[in-house]
Write a protein that holds these residues in place. Structure first.
Motif, mmCIF file in Angstrom:
data_model
loop_
_atom_site.group_PDB
_atom_site.id
_atom_site.type_symbol
_atom_site.label_atom_id
_atom_site.label_comp_id
_atom_site.label_asym_id
_atom_site.label_seq_id
_atom_site.Cartn_x
_atom_site.Cartn_y
_atom_site.Cartn_z
ATOM 1 N N PHE A 75 0.829 -1.213 0.000
ATOM 2 C CA PHE A 75 0.000 0.000 0.000
ATOM 3 C C PHE A 75 0.858 1.255 0.000
ATOM 4 O O PHE A 75 1.931 1.283 0.618
ATOM 5 N N VAL A 76 0.314 2.301 -0.622
ATOM 6 C CA VAL A 76 0.789 3.659 -0.378
ATOM 7 C C VAL A 76 -0.330 4.336 0.411
ATOM 8 O O VAL A 76 -1.464 4.435 -0.068
ATOM 9 N N ILE A 77 -0.041 4.736 1.639
ATOM 10 C CA ILE A 77 -1.058 5.339 2.510
ATOM 11 C C ILE A 77 -0.841 6.850 2.581
ATOM 12 O O ILE A 77 0.249 7.318 2.921
ATOM 13 N N GLU A 78 -1.906 7.595 2.225
ATOM 14 C CA GLU A 78 -1.841 9.056 2.252
ATOM 15 C C GLU A 78 -2.380 9.549 3.591
ATOM 16 O O GLU A 78 -3.555 9.296 3.930
ATOM 17 N N GLU A 79 -1.547 10.259 4.322
ATOM 18 C CA GLU A 79 -1.975 10.803 5.630
ATOM 19 C C GLU A 79 -2.817 12.048 5.388
ATOM 20 O O GLU A 79 -2.347 13.176 5.571
ATOM 21 N N ARG A 80 -4.085 11.856 4.950
ATOM 22 C CA ARG A 80 -4.930 13.000 4.560
ATOM 23 C C ARG A 80 -5.169 13.930 5.735
ATOM 24 O O ARG A 80 -5.292 15.129 5.570
ATOM 25 N N VAL A 81 -5.325 13.354 6.934
ATOM 26 C CA VAL A 81 -5.391 14.157 8.150
ATOM 27 C C VAL A 81 -4.017 14.028 8.806
ATOM 28 O O VAL A 81 -3.577 12.908 9.085
ATOM 29 N N PRO A 82 -3.294 15.159 9.004
ATOM 30 C CA PRO A 82 -1.926 15.063 9.527
ATOM 31 C C PRO A 82 -1.850 14.223 10.801
ATOM 32 O O PRO A 82 -2.738 14.283 11.654
ATOM 33 N N ASP A 83 -0.827 13.407 10.891
ATOM 34 C CA ASP A 83 -0.562 12.570 12.063
ATOM 35 C C ASP A 83 -1.668 11.536 12.329
ATOM 36 O O ASP A 83 -1.900 11.138 13.463
ATOM 37 N N SER A 84 -2.349 11.093 11.266
ATOM 38 C CA SER A 84 -3.437 10.119 11.471
ATOM 39 C C SER A 84 -2.980 8.674 11.260
ATOM 40 O O SER A 84 -3.751 7.742 11.489
ATOM 41 N N PHE A 85 -1.736 8.482 10.825
ATOM 42 C CA PHE A 85 -1.247 7.110 10.635
ATOM 43 C C PHE A 85 -0.511 6.671 11.893
ATOM 44 O O PHE A 85 0.468 7.286 12.311
ATOM 45 N N HIS A 86 -0.997 5.604 12.520
ATOM 46 C CA HIS A 86 -0.355 5.093 13.735
ATOM 47 C C HIS A 86 -0.124 3.603 13.586
ATOM 48 O O HIS A 86 -1.059 2.861 13.264
ATOM 49 N N GLU A 87 1.092 3.182 13.846
ATOM 50 C CA GLU A 87 1.458 1.767 13.698
ATOM 51 C C GLU A 87 0.566 0.842 14.521
ATOM 52 O O GLU A 87 0.307 -0.288 14.145
ATOM 53 N N ASP A 88 0.105 1.358 15.689
ATOM 54 C CA ASP A 88 -0.669 0.489 16.583
ATOM 55 C C ASP A 88 -2.177 0.746 16.483
ATOM 56 O O ASP A 88 -2.940 0.360 17.371
ATOM 57 N N PRO A 135 2.668 12.200 2.704
ATOM 58 C CA PRO A 135 1.841 13.290 3.239
ATOM 59 C C PRO A 135 0.643 13.622 2.357
ATOM 60 O O PRO A 135 0.627 13.278 1.168
ATOM 61 N N ALA A 136 -0.345 14.303 2.953
ATOM 62 C CA ALA A 136 -1.565 14.709 2.227
ATOM 63 C C ALA A 136 -1.195 15.469 0.965
ATOM 64 O O ALA A 136 -0.271 16.277 0.967
ATOM 65 N N GLY A 137 -1.902 15.180 -0.102
ATOM 66 C CA GLY A 137 -1.702 15.912 -1.344
ATOM 67 C C GLY A 137 -0.657 15.294 -2.260
ATOM 68 O O GLY A 137 -0.467 15.747 -3.388
ATOM 69 N N THR A 138 0.036 14.255 -1.802
ATOM 70 C CA THR A 138 1.021 13.586 -2.665
ATOM 71 C C THR A 138 0.294 12.943 -3.846
ATOM 72 O O THR A 138 -0.700 12.243 -3.643
ATOM 73 N N PRO A 139 0.751 13.157 -5.077
ATOM 74 C CA PRO A 139 0.105 12.476 -6.209
ATOM 75 C C PRO A 139 0.275 10.955 -6.064
ATOM 76 O O PRO A 139 1.407 10.463 -5.924
ATOM 77 N N MET A 140 -0.844 10.246 -6.044
ATOM 78 C CA MET A 140 -0.786 8.822 -5.699
ATOM 79 C C MET A 140 -0.331 7.939 -6.864
ATOM 80 O O MET A 140 0.339 6.922 -6.637
ATOM 81 N N ALA A 141 -0.697 8.299 -8.093
ATOM 82 C CA ALA A 141 -0.325 7.427 -9.220
ATOM 83 C C ALA A 141 1.198 7.282 -9.323
ATOM 84 O O ALA A 141 1.711 6.150 -9.391
ATOM 85 N N PRO A 142 1.967 8.404 -9.300
ATOM 86 C CA PRO A 142 3.430 8.231 -9.362
ATOM 87 C C PRO A 142 3.983 7.499 -8.136
ATOM 88 O O PRO A 142 4.940 6.724 -8.259
ATOM 89 N N ALA A 143 3.368 7.739 -6.965
ATOM 90 C CA ALA A 143 3.866 7.056 -5.758
ATOM 91 C C ALA A 143 3.673 5.544 -5.885
ATOM 92 O O ALA A 143 4.549 4.755 -5.485
#
Ligand SMILES: Cc1ncc(COP(=O)(O)O)c(C=O)c1O
Length: 345
Positions: free
Chosen positions: A102-115, A135-143
């Protein structure tokens, strides 16, 4: 609309049930002007396979079949930290003996937590091979292409699935849903005046609309935006529906006026709880034992409730709510949904 020429894997061995919601409808009517409201029914796409399934299950039947036909060994896709789409894609990969990244986009800052719990916990449980957080706004297709290139350099073959599985092939899943619904209405002698569906990455709304138009089902569809208001959402849905028509070789233009969405229910931000979502989730749970999720179906049902109170869904009309799943993310928002933490209005 002939879907039989497209490769398809089958993840649900039945048509999802259509059920009336009499107690929910009565409670809704009591809060509508004049004490009268529409008769609400639900199509249980939350019961789709790759359980706990949802709208992605239908899209993945066609997408994964295409990946297998192309000889892929890894599915690469993207989403938000509590993505149902990522979780269901991973379940499909596991079932097919494929790897998944997966490529996970943190659309809400600091919303990705390992646990984190909910879908994120299931990513770990089912053995996602790698997660790239951007981070939010990263173009997903190239990522995602970068991940695919890394796999290719290692002698592997990736199949990249866009966010939400929303492209022409994924949209075929909701053409199949339209055909299933048409058959159920015929067999069960049911008629509906309106269908309410969630509208996010647009594959569900656009695919269903293409299926209704192509199969000449004359029921209006209203999409409830989960991340965009109509000016931004409707062009996406229109494009998706046209792409599905084109893939199916239907030489017709999708009429722009058939693309109808409603905004105002997803604010303040995608995935961030609001009071109308909490009301909708509690009402469905406490009148029908029907579990909605806070990110999608809770806000979509809030839209249906709002349309009924505004008189856009009229008393006596029979409305079908497409329940698109999302159950696991409920656990990531328990306090908000129970009203134990303040939420946006
Ligand atoms: C439970 C649920 N409902 C609705 C949607 C929106 O569907 P779509 O992305 O096809 O517009 C999603 C998308 O992730 C979802 O997970």
């Amino acid at each position: 609309m002939d879907l039989s020429r497209f490769p398809r894997r089958r993840y649900t061995p039945f048509a999802t049930p259509i059920e009336p919601l009499p107690r929910f409808s009565a409670a809704l009517a009591a809060s509508c002007p004049g004490g009268q409201g529409p008769e609400v029914w639900v199509k249980r796409d939350d019961m789709l396979g790759l359980f706990p399934g949802g709208n992605k299950t239908r899209k993945l039947e066609f997408l994964v079949a295409d990946a297998l036909a192309q000889g892929a060994d890894t599915l690469v896709t993207c989403g938000a930290p509590q993505s149902n789409h990522c979780r269901i894609t991973l379940a499909a990969a596991v079932k097919e003996g494929l790897q998944c990244r997966f490529v996970i986009e943190e659309r809400v800052p600091d919303s990705f937590h390992e646990d984190a719990s909910g879908n994120h916990f299931m990513f770990r449980l089912m053995g996602v091979e790698a997660i790239t957080v951007v981070p939010a706004g990263t173009p997903m297709a190239p990522a995602m292409q970068k991940v695919a290139d890394e796999l290719a350099a290692a002698g592997r073959k990736a199949y990249v699935i866009p966010g939400g599985g929303s492209n022409a092939i994924g949209g075929l899943g909701y053409v199949a849903c339209a055909q299933e619904l048409q058959q159920q209405m015929f067999e069960q002698g049911l008629r509906f005046d309106h269908v309410i569906v969630g509208s996010g990455s647009s594959g569900t709304h656009g695919g269903l609309l293409a299926g209704f138009l192509g199969n000449r089902i004359p029921i209006p569809i209203t999409g409830i935006g989960v991340s965009r208001d109509p000016a931004d959402q409707e062009p996406l849905v229109w494009k998706e529906a046209q792409a599905v028509f084109d893939l199916l070789g239907i030489a017709e233009a999708v009429p722009r006026e058939k693309v109808v969405s409603v905004g105002g229910y997803w604010q303040p931000k995608y995935s961030v709880p609001n009071a109308r979502m909490v009301e909708a989730v509690q009402l469905a749970a406490r009148t029908e034992g029907l579990l909605l999720d806070p990110v999608y179906t809770g806000k979509i049902m809030a839209g249906l409730i709002g349309l009924a109170r505004d008189g856009c869904l009229r008393p006596g009309e029979r409305v079908l709510f497409l329940h698109t799943g999302g159950l696991p993310s409920l656990h990531a928002y328990e306090a908000a949904v129970l009203g134990k933490t303040p939420v946006a209005p």
